[in-house]
Design an enzyme around this catalytic site. Structure first.
Site, PDB file in Angstrom:
ATOM      1  N   HIS A  51      -6.022   2.286  -3.997  1.00  0.00           N
ATOM      2  CA  HIS A  51      -5.025   1.750  -3.078  1.00  0.00           C
ATOM      3  C   HIS A  51      -4.573   0.373  -3.561  1.00  0.00           C
ATOM      4  O   HIS A  51      -5.147  -0.194  -4.492  1.00  0.00           O
ATOM      5  CB  HIS A  51      -5.619   1.640  -1.662  1.00  0.00           C
ATOM      6  CG  HIS A  51      -6.792   0.707  -1.569  1.00  0.00           C
ATOM      7  ND1 HIS A  51      -6.927  -0.241  -0.585  1.00  0.00           N
ATOM      8  CD2 HIS A  51      -7.901   0.546  -2.351  1.00  0.00           C
ATOM      9  CE1 HIS A  51      -8.053  -0.918  -0.737  1.00  0.00           C
ATOM     10  NE2 HIS A  51      -8.658  -0.453  -1.805  1.00  0.00           N
ATOM     11  N   CYS A 111       0.820  -1.222   0.000  1.00  0.00           N
ATOM     12  CA  CYS A 111       0.000   0.000   0.000  1.00  0.00           C
ATOM     13  C   CYS A 111       0.851   1.269   0.000  1.00  0.00           C
ATOM     14  O   CYS A 111       0.659   2.167  -0.828  1.00  0.00           O
ATOM     15  CB  CYS A 111      -0.972  -0.012   1.174  1.00  0.00           C
ATOM     16  SG  CYS A 111      -0.205   0.015   2.815  1.00  0.00           S
ATOM     17  N   HIS A 150      -2.463   1.228   6.739  1.00  0.00           N
ATOM     18  CA  HIS A 150      -2.814   1.178   5.318  1.00  0.00           C
ATOM     19  C   HIS A 150      -2.976   2.601   4.802  1.00  0.00           C
ATOM     20  O   HIS A 150      -3.335   3.520   5.551  1.00  0.00           O
ATOM     21  CB  HIS A 150      -4.111   0.384   5.131  1.00  0.00           C
ATOM     22  CG  HIS A 150      -4.439   0.074   3.704  1.00  0.00           C
ATOM     23  ND1 HIS A 150      -3.620  -0.680   2.885  1.00  0.00           N
ATOM     24  CD2 HIS A 150      -5.505   0.437   2.927  1.00  0.00           C
ATOM     25  CE1 HIS A 150      -4.166  -0.777   1.685  1.00  0.00           C
ATOM     26  NE2 HIS A 150      -5.300  -0.111   1.689  1.00  0.00           N
TER      27      HIS A 150
END
Length: 313
Positions: A261, A196, A249
């Site tokens: 993402h 990520c 994240h």
């Protein structure tokens, strides 16, 4: 006794090598950085071809260098992945005219022809020495002295690239969308695969922006945006544990509650329960956003290859 003497001499030789050559430049398209100097060690990050690095030490067993990359990340790399340099050689590389690879993937050939043999693969963000032009091909040089030819549509001289550089939110998000469907890779930081934060780091680097490597390190950057309704396209959005506030994240905000993402693969999700791409899992762990683009070169940890000390040394 002989074995002890050999180990001692080996250590002295390695120490001497590092003291003479404390710098290096990544020599392959994507260099894997590992937690320990071993083939099966956990990967912690990656660095791209042409990246200047600091060499901290060299392992006695395999001769692998431990390096620090421009985002201050540290890891062990295979000895063939980095060309060790003296300070003079390192400065010469940084000062040399470069070619920036702009295609997400390409090949350097041994002659200016599609039928030429392969010298190396390349990915977007790689940088090579510019050695001239031959028709529709750019002659390029690697840190270890290899030369070859890159198809002109796959890259451009750095000066031309900088004139066309667009760091607007719209341009950054267009780059992010161009990687839709690309695979997730733990510690990955290239178009070959990204986690990520590696996705965010890779997208921004293609616009000459260098930020910290991990999501938790990226979270304090720029201006914090606490209210979701205040988010703007191009902001970073962070997710994690709502009880502890721990960030785990990150992605880019697209607008209208949607974000892009890397999780499994690069994809778009929505925080709107009525949307067809509603992402209940990440919506449930959304924490806050951050606006970083206006703060490049205005805040420590947010810089470019023109101002990052690794490139300027």
């Amino acid at each position: 006794m002989k074995k002890k003497l050999f180990v001692l001499l080996s250590g002295l030789l390695l120490s001497s090598l590092v003291s003479a050559q404390q710098w290096g430049v990544v020599d392959i398209s994507v260099c894997n950085m590992r937690k320990t100097p071993d083939y099966d060690a956990e990967m912690v990050s990656q660095a791209l071809l042409g990246t200047p690095v600091h060499v901290l030490r060299i392992s006695e067993s395999l001769g692998w260098p431990e390096i620090q990359s421009p985002d201050r990340y540290i890891g062990w790399v295979h000895k063939d992945a980095v060309t060790l340099m003296t300070q003079k050689e390192y400065h010469a590389w940084n000062r040399a005219t470069k070619v920036v690879v702009t295609s997400l993937a390409g090949v350097v050939r041994d002659r200016p022809s599609r039928k030429g043999g392969t010298v190396s693969d390349v990915v977007a963000g790689d940088r090579l020495r510019y050695l001239g032009r031959k028709g529709t091909w750019l002659k390029v040089g690697f840190p270890d002295g290899r030369t070859g030819y890159l198809f002109r549509k796959d890259g451009m001289p750095e000066s031309k690239w900088r004139r066309r550089l667009d760091c607007s939110p719209e341009a950054v998000l267009a780059t992010a969308r161009s990687m839709t469907g690309f695979p997730y890779l733990w510690a990955g930081m290239s178009p070959k695969g990204m986690d990520c934060s590696g996705f965010v780091r890779t997208v921004l680097f293609l616009h000459d922006i260098i930020i910290p490597r991990d999501a938790s390190q990226q979270a304090p950057m720029g201006e914090r945006i606490d209210r979701q309704e205040d988010l703007q396209p191009g902001d970073l959005v962070f997710f994690g544990n709502r009880q502890t506030g721990r960030v785990s994240h990150v992605g880019f905000y697209l607008g209208e509650g949607r974000f892009i993402h890397s999780l499994g693969l690069v994809k778009v999700g929505s925080m709107d329960p009525s949307a067809p791409d509603y992402d209940a899992y990440n919506t449930g762990r959304y924490l806050f956003g951050a606006r970083i683009l206006p703060y490049i070169d205005r805040q420590e940890g947010l810089n470019t290859t023109l101002t990052n000390p690794f490139y300027a040394e």
